[in-house]
Design a protein around this motif. Structure first.
Motif, PDB file in Angstrom:
ATOM      1  N   ALA A  33       3.876   0.824 -25.925  1.00  0.00           N
ATOM      2  CA  ALA A  33       4.376  -0.550 -25.810  1.00  0.00           C
ATOM      3  C   ALA A  33       5.135  -0.753 -24.505  1.00  0.00           C
ATOM      4  O   ALA A  33       4.956  -1.767 -23.810  1.00  0.00           O
ATOM      5  CB  ALA A  33       5.277  -0.875 -27.010  1.00  0.00           C
ATOM      6  N   LEU A  34       5.962   0.217 -24.149  1.00  0.00           N
ATOM      7  CA  LEU A  34       6.713   0.110 -22.896  1.00  0.00           C
ATOM      8  C   LEU A  34       5.775   0.182 -21.692  1.00  0.00           C
ATOM      9  O   LEU A  34       5.975  -0.519 -20.693  1.00  0.00           O
ATOM     10  CB  LEU A  34       7.761   1.225 -22.817  1.00  0.00           C
ATOM     11  N   ALA A  35       4.754   1.019 -21.786  1.00  0.00           N
ATOM     12  CA  ALA A  35       3.786   1.118 -20.686  1.00  0.00           C
ATOM     13  C   ALA A  35       3.085  -0.211 -20.471  1.00  0.00           C
ATOM     14  O   ALA A  35       2.817  -0.612 -19.333  1.00  0.00           O
ATOM     15  CB  ALA A  35       2.769   2.223 -20.983  1.00  0.00           C
ATOM     16  N   ALA A  36       2.777  -0.912 -21.564  1.00  0.00           N
ATOM     17  CA  ALA A  36       2.123  -2.217 -21.432  1.00  0.00           C
ATOM     18  C   ALA A  36       3.017  -3.204 -20.690  1.00  0.00           C
ATOM     19  O   ALA A  36       2.537  -4.018 -19.907  1.00  0.00           O
ATOM     20  CB  ALA A  36       1.770  -2.756 -22.817  1.00  0.00           C
ATOM     21  N   ARG A  50       0.835  -1.208   0.000  1.00  0.00           N
ATOM     22  CA  ARG A  50       0.000   0.000   0.000  1.00  0.00           C
ATOM     23  C   ARG A  50       0.869   1.257   0.000  1.00  0.00           C
ATOM     24  O   ARG A  50       0.538   2.251  -0.639  1.00  0.00           O
ATOM     25  CB  ARG A  50      -0.930  -0.014   1.214  1.00  0.00           C
ATOM     26  N   THR A  51       1.992   1.192   0.722  1.00  0.00           N
ATOM     27  CA  THR A  51       2.912   2.327   0.742  1.00  0.00           C
ATOM     28  C   THR A  51       3.485   2.571  -0.644  1.00  0.00           C
ATOM     29  O   THR A  51       3.530   3.710  -1.122  1.00  0.00           O
ATOM     30  CB  THR A  51       4.064   2.067   1.733  1.00  0.00           C
ATOM     31  N   GLN A  52       3.905   1.513  -1.316  1.00  0.00           N
ATOM     32  CA  GLN A  52       4.463   1.641  -2.664  1.00  0.00           C
ATOM     33  C   GLN A  52       3.449   2.234  -3.628  1.00  0.00           C
ATOM     34  O   GLN A  52       3.786   3.071  -4.467  1.00  0.00           O
ATOM     35  CB  GLN A  52       4.950   0.275  -3.164  1.00  0.00           C
ATOM     36  N   GLU A  53       2.202   1.798  -3.500  1.00  0.00           N
ATOM     37  CA  GLU A  53       1.160   2.316  -4.389  1.00  0.00           C
ATOM     38  C   GLU A  53       0.912   3.788  -4.130  1.00  0.00           C
ATOM     39  O   GLU A  53       0.773   4.580  -5.065  1.00  0.00           O
ATOM     40  CB  GLU A  53      -0.134   1.529  -4.215  1.00  0.00           C
ATOM     41  N   LEU A  54       0.869   4.193  -2.854  1.00  0.00           N
ATOM     42  CA  LEU A  54       0.637   5.598  -2.539  1.00  0.00           C
ATOM     43  C   LEU A  54       1.807   6.451  -3.023  1.00  0.00           C
ATOM     44  O   LEU A  54       1.602   7.552  -3.554  1.00  0.00           O
ATOM     45  CB  LEU A  54       0.434   5.775  -1.031  1.00  0.00           C
ATOM     46  N   VAL A  55       3.023   5.958  -2.862  1.00  0.00           N
ATOM     47  CA  VAL A  55       4.190   6.680  -3.369  1.00  0.00           C
ATOM     48  C   VAL A  55       4.057   6.879  -4.877  1.00  0.00           C
ATOM     49  O   VAL A  55       4.307   7.973  -5.404  1.00  0.00           O
ATOM     50  CB  VAL A  55       5.498   5.924  -3.039  1.00  0.00           C
ATOM     51  N   ALA A  56       3.650   5.830  -5.585  1.00  0.00           N
ATOM     52  CA  ALA A  56       3.500   5.917  -7.042  1.00  0.00           C
ATOM     53  C   ALA A  56       2.437   6.934  -7.432  1.00  0.00           C
ATOM     54  O   ALA A  56       2.627   7.723  -8.364  1.00  0.00           O
ATOM     55  CB  ALA A  56       3.166   4.544  -7.621  1.00  0.00           C
ATOM     56  N   ARG A  57       1.310   6.949  -6.696  1.00  0.00           N
ATOM     57  CA  ARG A  57       0.227   7.865  -7.036  1.00  0.00           C
ATOM     58  C   ARG A  57       0.646   9.319  -6.779  1.00  0.00           C
ATOM     59  O   ARG A  57       0.390  10.207  -7.606  1.00  0.00           O
ATOM     60  CB  ARG A  57      -1.031   7.533  -6.219  1.00  0.00           C
ATOM     61  N   LEU A  90       4.380   8.280 -18.500  1.00  0.00           N
ATOM     62  CA  LEU A  90       4.881   8.004 -17.155  1.00  0.00           C
ATOM     63  C   LEU A  90       4.941   6.502 -16.891  1.00  0.00           C
ATOM     64  O   LEU A  90       5.888   5.998 -16.283  1.00  0.00           O
ATOM     65  CB  LEU A  90       3.998   8.682 -16.108  1.00  0.00           C
ATOM     66  N   ALA A  91       3.945   5.770 -17.369  1.00  0.00           N
ATOM     67  CA  ALA A  91       3.911   4.324 -17.159  1.00  0.00           C
ATOM     68  C   ALA A  91       4.994   3.607 -17.955  1.00  0.00           C
ATOM     69  O   ALA A  91       5.355   2.471 -17.641  1.00  0.00           O
ATOM     70  CB  ALA A  91       2.539   3.765 -17.537  1.00  0.00           C
ATOM     71  N   GLU A 150      -0.163  -1.382 -11.149  1.00  0.00           N
ATOM     72  CA  GLU A 150      -1.613  -1.303 -10.946  1.00  0.00           C
ATOM     73  C   GLU A 150      -2.047   0.128 -10.640  1.00  0.00           C
ATOM     74  O   GLU A 150      -3.124   0.570 -11.068  1.00  0.00           O
ATOM     75  CB  GLU A 150      -2.036  -2.249  -9.820  1.00  0.00           C
ATOM     76  N   ALA A 151      -1.214   0.857  -9.905  1.00  0.00           N
ATOM     77  CA  ALA A 151      -1.547   2.245  -9.590  1.00  0.00           C
ATOM     78  C   ALA A 151      -1.569   3.087 -10.860  1.00  0.00           C
ATOM     79  O   ALA A 151      -2.450   3.935 -11.048  1.00  0.00           O
ATOM     80  CB  ALA A 151      -0.539   2.821  -8.601  1.00  0.00           C
ATOM     81  N   GLN A 152      -0.617   2.863 -11.750  1.00  0.00           N
ATOM     82  CA  GLN A 152      -0.590   3.611 -13.000  1.00  0.00           C
ATOM     83  C   GLN A 152      -1.781   3.250 -13.886  1.00  0.00           C
ATOM     84  O   GLN A 152      -2.346   4.104 -14.561  1.00  0.00           O
ATOM     85  CB  GLN A 152       0.730   3.358 -13.736  1.00  0.00           C
ATOM     86  N   LEU A 153      -2.162   1.980 -13.860  1.00  0.00           N
ATOM     87  CA  LEU A 153      -3.338   1.563 -14.622  1.00  0.00           C
ATOM     88  C   LEU A 153      -4.585   2.270 -14.094  1.00  0.00           C
ATOM     89  O   LEU A 153      -5.435   2.727 -14.872  1.00  0.00           O
ATOM     90  CB  LEU A 153      -3.501   0.050 -14.540  1.00  0.00           C
ATOM     91  N   ALA A 154      -4.694   2.388 -12.775  1.00  0.00           N
ATOM     92  CA  ALA A 154      -5.831   3.095 -12.178  1.00  0.00           C
ATOM     93  C   ALA A 154      -5.833   4.560 -12.582  1.00  0.00           C
ATOM     94  O   ALA A 154      -6.892   5.153 -12.837  1.00  0.00           O
ATOM     95  CB  ALA A 154      -5.791   2.957 -10.658  1.00  0.00           C
ATOM     96  N   ASP A 155      -4.652   5.164 -12.671  1.00  0.00           N
ATOM     97  CA  ASP A 155      -4.564   6.558 -13.094  1.00  0.00           C
ATOM     98  C   ASP A 155      -4.987   6.724 -14.551  1.00  0.00           C
ATOM     99  O   ASP A 155      -5.633   7.717 -14.916  1.00  0.00           O
ATOM    100  CB  ASP A 155      -3.130   7.071 -12.921  1.00  0.00           C
ATOM    101  N   LEU A 156      -4.635   5.775 -15.402  1.00  0.00           N
ATOM    102  CA  LEU A 156      -5.072   5.816 -16.799  1.00  0.00           C
ATOM    103  C   LEU A 156      -6.596   5.720 -16.888  1.00  0.00           C
ATOM    104  O   LEU A 156      -7.241   6.432 -17.667  1.00  0.00           O
ATOM    105  CB  LEU A 156      -4.420   4.692 -17.600  1.00  0.00           C
ATOM    106  N   ARG A 157      -7.173   4.812 -16.100  1.00  0.00           N
ATOM    107  CA  ARG A 157      -8.627   4.671 -16.085  1.00  0.00           C
ATOM    108  C   ARG A 157      -9.288   5.976 -15.640  1.00  0.00           C
ATOM    109  O   ARG A 157     -10.311   6.395 -16.208  1.00  0.00           O
ATOM    110  CB  ARG A 157      -9.009   3.534 -15.133  1.00  0.00           C
ATOM    111  N   GLU A 158      -8.715   6.618 -14.655  1.00  0.00           N
ATOM    112  CA  GLU A 158      -9.259   7.886 -14.165  1.00  0.00           C
ATOM    113  C   GLU A 158      -9.232   8.939 -15.273  1.00  0.00           C
ATOM    114  O   GLU A 158     -10.203   9.680 -15.465  1.00  0.00           O
ATOM    115  CB  GLU A 158      -8.435   8.360 -12.974  1.00  0.00           C
ATOM    116  N   ALA A 159      -8.124   9.004 -16.017  1.00  0.00           N
ATOM    117  CA  ALA A 159      -8.026   9.980 -17.106  1.00  0.00           C
ATOM    118  C   ALA A 159      -9.052   9.700 -18.194  1.00  0.00           C
ATOM    119  O   ALA A 159      -9.650  10.627 -18.751  1.00  0.00           O
ATOM    120  CB  ALA A 159      -6.609   9.974 -17.692  1.00  0.00           C
TER     121      ALA A 159
END
Length: 239
Positions: free
Chosen positions: A114-117, A13-20, A158-159, A122-131
């Motif tokens: 391609a690199l993002a894929a 959870r800490t890693q995810e929050l840092v990423a966000r 970024l991803a 998971e945090a970056q994927l959630a950010d993409l969904r939000e956008a």
């Protein structure tokens, strides 16, 4: 749940929050000199404990992204400057310049997708969904559509986990898609097609299919070029 598992969950959870939070800083949502949201606000927004928030802020401090001032909170630090790669303002960008920009973006963003894929979290994927959701909600609002469109493309960069992709897109700023301001939200059919192309890029990144992400990004930017030419042709007919 034993102590080791609890520690592992907290670490995740800490890693995810840092990423966000890092993404928000890199995107410029939180500018240098601005204070991070309060501890209580972060707890409520991200659904984590105060311990997780404190550990995340400590990591941001160690990374040189924020500094904590006693009794005042944590503030974003200015990052090393990069040479801006400037794009003309909307009123200055000719049709030829806009086409050249799309051509350049294609060379850059197809590989970034391609690199993002391959590398997204998971945090970056959630950010993409939000956008994507923000873009879908911006129909009829040109300024909001441009911001959400740019945010989606920047978050893909970024991803990709290579700072040069994101640095270059940040240097462009929303001006790289400012051409949409005149044509896209006002045309529901074109807006829906663009949203669908975004969804195809997202879906490939979600399933970590690099070749599909590369192809979807190329189709999207190629179609953007065609939409621009069509809009230009239509404008010429009405003059």
């Amino acid at each position: 749940m034993d102590g080791r598992q609890r520690y592992g969950d907290r670490l995740s959870r800490t890693q995810e929050l840092v990423a966000r939070l890092t993404a928000r800083i890199q995107e410029g949502v939180i500018q240098p000199g601005e204070r991070l949201p309060t501890e209580g606000s972060l707890v409520q927004t991200y659904g984590v404990s105060r311990t997780v928030v404190r550990e995340a802020i400590s990591r941001l401090q160690a990374a040189g992204l924020v500094e904590t001032r006693h009794g005042r909170g944590s503030f974003v630090l200015a990052q090393p400057s990069t040479t801006p790669f400037e794009v003309e303002e909307a009123g200055e960008l000719t049709i030829e310049g806009a086409l050249e920009l799309i051509e350049f973006r294609t060379a850059l963003e197809v590989e970034a997708a391609a690199l993002a894929a391959r590398r997204r979290t998971e945090a970056q994927l959630a950010d993409l969904r939000e956008a994507l959701d923000e873009f879908a909600a911006s129909a009829g609002n040109p300024s909001a559509a441009v911001r959400a469109d740019f945010t989606f493309h920047l978050r893909i960069a970024l991803a990709a986990d290579n700072r040069y992709f994101a640095d270059l897109l940040r240097s462009f700023g929303p001006g790289m898609i400012i051409m949409h301001r005149e044509r896209m939200p006002a045309n529901p059919e074109r807006f829906a097609r663009t949203a669908g192309e975004h969804e195809n890029v997202y879906a490939a990144i979600e399933r970590q299919d690099a070749e599909a992400a590369r192809a979807a990004a190329r189709v999207h930017l190629t179609n953007s070029r065609e939409r621009l030419l069509a809009a230009q042709e239509q404008a010429a007919k009405t003059q």
